[in-house]
Design a protein around this motif. Structure first.
Motif, short mmCIF file in Angstrom:
data_model
loop_
_atom_site.label_atom_id
_atom_site.label_comp_id
_atom_site.label_asym_id
_atom_site.label_seq_id
_atom_site.Cartn_x
_atom_site.Cartn_y
_atom_site.Cartn_z
N THR A 146 12.30 11.75 1.52
CA THR A 146 10.80 11.70 1.68
C THR A 146 10.26 10.48 0.81
N VAL A 147 9.34 9.64 1.23
CA VAL A 147 8.82 8.68 0.40
C VAL A 147 7.85 9.05 -0.54
N VAL A 148 8.24 9.02 -1.83
CA VAL A 148 7.24 9.54 -2.88
C VAL A 148 6.22 8.40 -2.97
N THR A 149 6.58 7.14 -3.07
CA THR A 149 5.49 6.19 -3.09
C THR A 149 6.12 4.83 -2.30
N SER A 150 5.39 4.23 -1.48
CA SER A 150 5.78 3.20 -0.78
C SER A 150 5.97 1.81 -1.51
N ASN A 151 5.16 1.92 -2.63
CA ASN A 151 4.93 0.60 -3.55
C ASN A 151 4.30 0.95 -4.89
N THR A 152 5.35 1.11 -5.95
CA THR A 152 4.61 1.36 -7.02
C THR A 152 3.60 0.11 -7.52
N GLN A 153 3.75 -0.74 -7.10
CA GLN A 153 2.72 -1.99 -7.43
C GLN A 153 2.78 -2.50 -8.82
N SER A 154 4.02 -2.19 -9.32
CA SER A 154 4.25 -2.47 -10.95
C SER A 154 5.78 -2.86 -10.87
N ILE A 155 5.86 -3.77 -11.81
CA ILE A 155 7.53 -4.23 -12.16
C ILE A 155 7.84 -3.51 -13.28
#
Length: 268
Positions: free
Chosen positions: A19-28
């Motif tokens: 399951t995708v928890v987040t597709s992009n954290t948009q953070s390094i």
């Protein structure tokens, strides 16, 4: 190309499905807090780096386990004497949070509510000052920072009966002695107290079973030898505990035929 975020995926079946928890954290940032999970559950995670081209290959799986209250306790042994009951158990799985104590509870006869007998960090506990020959119902609860054992099975145990009192032995014939005694107390009124009666013809050096497993408080001991002396002892038991023997009592001699006449004279 520079990594701009991460894709985080979660599995609850060892990685068979994800399951995708987040597709992009948009953070390094290389940490992510996954909240709202189920306590006491195994989870697996994998992460993919993301840049302007897209998501890269997934990482190796990493496993973790959410904390939660301890599992139910397995009781290893329950023993009793006439006035106390002792429980011994094994530490249950704590789901990653150390157990801080155990609480022994007994159920009230009058209200049916559980009464807290106190907390211990030991794996054994004794409940004292009890009625003899009485059944008690317990539960043992493990405690950690996330709560108490969710479900605890009831544990039933009897205290031992005391030794019966009031034993008497009455000679009936050359081969029979009737024995009577007082019933031991039964606070539950379950009527499940049984007795064993033994006899000895050598003043207690050896014993023979006259009767066992009876609920009445009298018994006729038959098949005895005429002119012999007998002593008796009695023991009470319930479904889970056996009490001590009485002291020997009786010292009764069975009847026998008269001895031969002496000083016989004949008068003409």
């Amino acid at each position: 190309y520079t990594v701009t975020g991460y894709k985080v995926e979660r599995s609850t079946d060892g990685g068979a499905t994800w399951t995708v928890v987040t597709s992009n954290t948009q953070s390094i940032t290389t940490t992510y807090n996954d909240s709202g999970l189920t306590p006491q559950t195994d989870y697996w995670y994998r992460v993919s780096g993301i840049n302007s081209i897209g998501a890269g290959p997934v990482s190796l799986n990493a496993a973790s386990h959410t904390y939660g209250p301890p599992e139910p306790i397995t009781v290893n042994n329950v023993s009793s004497d006439t006035a106390s009951i002792t429980h011994t158990w094994s530490a249950p799985y704590d789901h990653g949070s150390p157990i801080t104590g155990y609480r022994l509870e007994v159920k009230s006869w009058s209200t049916g509510q559980w009464i807290n007998l106190g907390q211990t960090q030991s794996l054994t506990d004794t409940h004292s000052n009890l009625y003899s020959n009485t059944e008690y119902e317990y539960q043992i609860i493990a405690i950690n920072a996330y709560g108490n054992t969710a479900t605890a099975s009831s544990i039933y145990m009897h205290t031992q009966p005391t030794a019966p009192v009031g034993g008497t032995a009455t000679v009936i014939s050359g081969t029979q002695i009737d024995v009577n005694w007082n019933a031991v107390a039964d606070q539950n009124n379950h009527g499940n107290t049984l007795y064993e009666l033994q006899w000895s013809d050598d003043n207690g050096a050896t014993w023979n079973v006259a009767v066992t497993g009876i609920s009445v408080t009298n018994h006729s001991v038959t098949g005895l030898n005429a002119g012999s002396s007998y002593v008796f002892r009695i023991q009470a038991s319930n479904p889970q505990a056996t009490g001590p023997w009485t002291s020997q009592f009786g010292s009764s001699t069975t009847f026998t035929t008269p001895s031969a006449a002496t000083n016989l004279t004949i008068q003409a």
